[in-house]
Write a protein that holds these residues in place. Structure first.
Motif, PDB file in Angstrom:
ATOM      1  N   ARG A  78       0.837  -1.213   0.000  1.00 11.45           N
ATOM      2  CA  ARG A  78       0.000   0.000   0.000  1.00 11.45           C
ATOM      3  C   ARG A  78       0.869   1.259   0.000  1.00 11.45           C
ATOM      4  O   ARG A  78       0.606   2.206  -0.736  1.00 11.45           O
ATOM      5  CB  ARG A  78      -0.934  -0.002   1.205  1.00 11.45           C
ATOM      6  N   ALA A 108       2.630   1.569  -3.387  1.00 14.28           N
ATOM      7  CA  ALA A 108       1.665   1.977  -4.417  1.00 14.28           C
ATOM      8  C   ALA A 108       1.353   3.463  -4.303  1.00 14.28           C
ATOM      9  O   ALA A 108       1.324   4.179  -5.310  1.00 14.28           O
ATOM     10  CB  ALA A 108       0.392   1.142  -4.298  1.00 14.28           C
ATOM     11  N   ASN A 154      -1.755   1.446  -8.556  1.00 14.89           N
ATOM     12  CA  ASN A 154      -2.769   0.641  -7.888  1.00 14.89           C
ATOM     13  C   ASN A 154      -2.055  -0.379  -7.012  1.00 14.89           C
ATOM     14  O   ASN A 154      -1.048  -0.956  -7.426  1.00 14.89           O
ATOM     15  CB  ASN A 154      -3.625  -0.048  -8.955  1.00 14.89           C
ATOM     16  N   HIS A 190      -2.771  -3.341  -6.389  1.00 12.67           N
ATOM     17  CA  HIS A 190      -2.737  -4.659  -7.037  1.00 12.67           C
ATOM     18  C   HIS A 190      -1.574  -4.762  -8.028  1.00 12.67           C
ATOM     19  O   HIS A 190      -1.043  -5.854  -8.251  1.00 12.67           O
ATOM     20  CB  HIS A 190      -4.069  -4.958  -7.727  1.00 12.67           C
ATOM     21  N   THR A 191      -1.169  -3.641  -8.592  1.00 12.77           N
ATOM     22  CA  THR A 191      -0.014  -3.634  -9.487  1.00 12.77           C
ATOM     23  C   THR A 191       1.246  -3.989  -8.703  1.00 12.77           C
ATOM     24  O   THR A 191       2.047  -4.820  -9.134  1.00 12.77           O
ATOM     25  CB  THR A 191       0.140  -2.253 -10.159  1.00 12.77           C
TER      26      THR A 191
END
Length: 118
Positions: free
Chosen positions: A43, A46, A52, A54-55
């Protein structure tokens, strides 16, 4: 937790998650990320890279699949004990890519490697 310099080029053809993974691989290879050290949380990373979450997680999962990091619930991403081989693995990838650019077959490349190892 270690501070790993992760560079992302939003305009590059290389997917962002692969760029994240490549930056961590380089840090492991050059010794700035040693086995047992924690990587930035997904987190936080990112947010700092404007990606993101998730990336980042996909990049971390790629590194986990390569055996370079361990992903632990509650502890995050940690450089794996055997990650020092990452430097060698990266060098092999570069060698294979260079051989392909020159049209060299696998047996031809292995012959060169065998000569160097002798």
């Amino acid at each position: 937790m270690i501070v790993v310099l992760i560079r992302i080029d939003q305009s590059a053809a290389t997917p962002l998650f692969e760029q994240v993974a490549a930056s961590v691989r380089r840090a492991i290879a050059d010794g700035s990320a040693a086995p047992g050290e924690r990587l930035p949380g997904a987190r936080d990373l990112a947010a700092s890279l404007d990606l993101n979450v998730h990336t980042v997680l996909r990049g971390y999962q790629l590194l986990r699949d390569e055996g370079l990091i361990d992903l632990r619930r509650g502890r995050g991403a940690v450089v794996a004990a055997g990650a020092t081989r990452g430097r060698l693995q990266e060098a092999v990838r570069e060698l294979v890519a260079e051989a392909r650019r020159h049209g060299m077959s696998a047996p031809e490349l292995m012959e060169l490697v065998d000569k160097e190892m002798a």
